[in-house]
Design a protein around this motif. Structure first.
Motif, PDB file in Angstrom:
ATOM      1  N   PRO A  95     -47.184  -8.919 -14.039  1.00  0.00           N
ATOM      2  CA  PRO A  95     -46.919 -10.350 -14.210  1.00  0.00           C
ATOM      3  C   PRO A  95     -45.457 -10.597 -14.581  1.00  0.00           C
ATOM      4  O   PRO A  95     -44.875  -9.845 -15.376  1.00  0.00           O
ATOM      5  N   LEU A  96     -44.878 -11.638 -13.998  1.00  0.00           N
ATOM      6  CA  LEU A  96     -43.453 -11.891 -14.192  1.00  0.00           C
ATOM      7  C   LEU A  96     -43.071 -12.020 -15.663  1.00  0.00           C
ATOM      8  O   LEU A  96     -41.953 -11.667 -16.051  1.00  0.00           O
ATOM      9  N   ASP A  97     -43.996 -12.513 -16.482  1.00  0.00           N
ATOM     10  CA  ASP A  97     -43.707 -12.674 -17.907  1.00  0.00           C
ATOM     11  C   ASP A  97     -43.393 -11.341 -18.580  1.00  0.00           C
ATOM     12  O   ASP A  97     -42.741 -11.316 -19.624  1.00  0.00           O
ATOM     13  N   GLU A 144     -39.013  -9.939  -7.747  1.00  0.00           N
ATOM     14  CA  GLU A 144     -39.395 -11.082  -6.928  1.00  0.00           C
ATOM     15  C   GLU A 144     -40.882 -11.354  -7.105  1.00  0.00           C
ATOM     16  O   GLU A 144     -41.648 -10.470  -7.501  1.00  0.00           O
ATOM     17  N   THR A 145     -41.275 -12.577  -6.829  1.00  0.00           N
ATOM     18  CA  THR A 145     -42.692 -12.937  -6.910  1.00  0.00           C
ATOM     19  C   THR A 145     -43.417 -12.401  -5.685  1.00  0.00           C
ATOM     20  O   THR A 145     -43.047 -12.725  -4.558  1.00  0.00           O
ATOM     21  N   ARG A 163     -48.890 -15.502  -6.236  1.00  0.00           N
ATOM     22  CA  ARG A 163     -49.375 -16.325  -7.350  1.00  0.00           C
ATOM     23  C   ARG A 163     -50.885 -16.451  -7.186  1.00  0.00           C
ATOM     24  O   ARG A 163     -51.358 -16.807  -6.122  1.00  0.00           O
ATOM     25  N   ASP A 164     -51.608 -16.168  -8.252  1.00  0.00           N
ATOM     26  CA  ASP A 164     -53.061 -16.160  -8.151  1.00  0.00           C
ATOM     27  C   ASP A 164     -53.669 -16.997  -9.267  1.00  0.00           C
ATOM     28  O   ASP A 164     -53.371 -16.801 -10.452  1.00  0.00           O
ATOM     29  N   HIS A 205     -59.158 -13.246 -11.394  1.00  0.00           N
ATOM     30  CA  HIS A 205     -58.227 -13.754 -10.396  1.00  0.00           C
ATOM     31  C   HIS A 205     -58.997 -14.185  -9.141  1.00  0.00           C
ATOM     32  O   HIS A 205     -59.952 -13.519  -8.727  1.00  0.00           O
ATOM     33  N   SER A 244     -48.242 -15.357 -11.924  1.00  0.00           N
ATOM     34  CA  SER A 244     -47.209 -14.965 -10.965  1.00  0.00           C
ATOM     35  C   SER A 244     -47.032 -13.461 -11.061  1.00  0.00           C
ATOM     36  O   SER A 244     -46.538 -12.953 -12.079  1.00  0.00           O
ATOM     37  N   GLN A 245     -47.462 -12.758 -10.030  1.00  0.00           N
ATOM     38  CA  GLN A 245     -47.384 -11.299  -9.998  1.00  0.00           C
ATOM     39  C   GLN A 245     -46.062 -10.901  -9.372  1.00  0.00           C
ATOM     40  O   GLN A 245     -45.761 -11.277  -8.236  1.00  0.00           O
ATOM     41  N   GLY A 246     -45.259 -10.175 -10.112  1.00  0.00           N
ATOM     42  CA  GLY A 246     -43.946  -9.767  -9.617  1.00  0.00           C
ATOM     43  C   GLY A 246     -43.931  -8.332  -9.167  1.00  0.00           C
ATOM     44  O   GLY A 246     -44.765  -7.521  -9.577  1.00  0.00           O
TER      45      GLY A 246
END
Length: 322
Positions: free
Chosen positions: A152-154, A163-164, A167-168, A247, A273-275
């Motif tokens: 996750p981007l966080d 990069e992303t 998004r799920d 998800h 947001s999965q990066g």
């Protein structure tokens, strides 16, 4: 090769010794004998005029001088690997390269079939090794011990490109014969139910990203089952009146594998947001560029299938193709 009287091969040995904290394990990593590794440490101590590693109990601990060398030595080796050792072109059908990808079982479950199918279509001879998300996966990326980190981007590292990937959104899963499968999932029904949740198996994180979002929405859940695997969560719901928050892509992928029903989530939760992240020195690596494109294509392939046959997925969770 020497630079300022230092045999540069010793930097490889120093990197392994600092990483392992053990002559025995460093020797195994370097494919050298213990005596040869001990000799390398002795030469390093002589050059830097410092003990570098001292025995503390069963482990060798780095001195302050060694700690100061850890980052620069790894940085030098990564630069060499990315600029000199990397081949100028990459052919997936004519390679024996092994890629190491740190990713959750959620990523493997929803993207794995599409990724492998696309790789097979290209006659891929590379090996893709998926590794678990340990408590500090950014460290493996930094050290060059992982080619890609999918997270996750966080939680992504600010020090490397990211990069992303997708998004799920989140949905609820319930057993098809449960009373919760009848009618809509209201907030009251959701809060009163007992829940199946994933708890990360490493010791550094106490809850999943999904659990963090549920808590932010002001919901206190009653747990029925805690499991360390995303993939096992749906199975734990079957035959019960429990509910799982999962998800949307995973729910869609599993809807025909288990007697489950998908329901819209009754609380406001932002999508995940999965990066995908890689080392800053590896952006021009042709093999890594190929693998990144393969993951992007796998996401697009999955999402096209969902849009063609969304099944029970609530419309607000459907993917959007760019």
């Amino acid at each position: 090769m020497r630079f300022n009287r230092l045999d540069l091969n010793l930097l490889v040995a120093l990197d392994a010794l600092l990483a392992e904290g053990s002559i025995t394990r460093a020797a195994e990593r370097l494919n050298l004998s213990q005596s040869a590794t001990s000799n390398a440490l002795a030469r390093l101590r002589d050059y830097f005029e410092d003990e570098l590693l001292v025995q503390v109990g069963r482990r060798m601990e780095p001195t302050p001088r060694a700690e100061g060398l850890r980052g620069p030595v790894r940085d030098v080796l990564m630069r060499v690997d990315s600029t000199i050792a990397t081949q100028p072109a990459f052919d997936p059908a004519a390679t024996n390269r092994r890629f190491r990808v740190i990713a959750s079982d959620y990523t493997q479950l929803v993207l794995g079939p599409h990724l492998m199918s696309l790789a097979q279509a290209q006659g891929c001879m590379a090996e893709i090794e998926f590794c678990p998300q340990i408590s500090n996966p950014q460290r493996d990326l930094e050290r060059g011990e992982a080619d890609l980190l999918i997270i996750p981007l966080d939680y992504a590292s600010p020090d490397h490109p990211c990069e992303t990937l997708l998004r799920d959104a989140f949905v609820c899963l319930v057993w098809q014969d449960s009373p919760l499968a009848q009618g809509s999932m209201t907030r009251m029904r959701y809060e009163n139910a007992r829940h199946v949740v994933m708890v990360p198996p490493n010791g550094g994180v106490s809850s999943s990203y999904e659990s963090m979002l549920v808590a932010r929405a002001g919901v206190q859940r009653r747990y029925a089952v805690r499991t360390y695997s995303f993939g096992s969560v749906p199975a734990m719901v079957v035959g019960t009146d429990y509910v799982a928050t999962v998800h949307a892509r995973m729910a869609w992928s599993l809807q025909n594998c288990w007697p489950l029903r998908i329901r819209a989530l009754p609380i406001a939760m932002p999508p995940m947001s999965q990066g995908v992240q890689w080392h800053r020195y590896r952006s021009q690596d042709p093999g890594l560029v190929w693998l990144l494109n393969l993951f992007r294509s796998a996401v697009a392939r999955l999402d096209r299938q969902i849009l063609e046959a969304p099944g029970e997925l609530p419309p607000e969770t459907w993917p959007t193709l760019d």
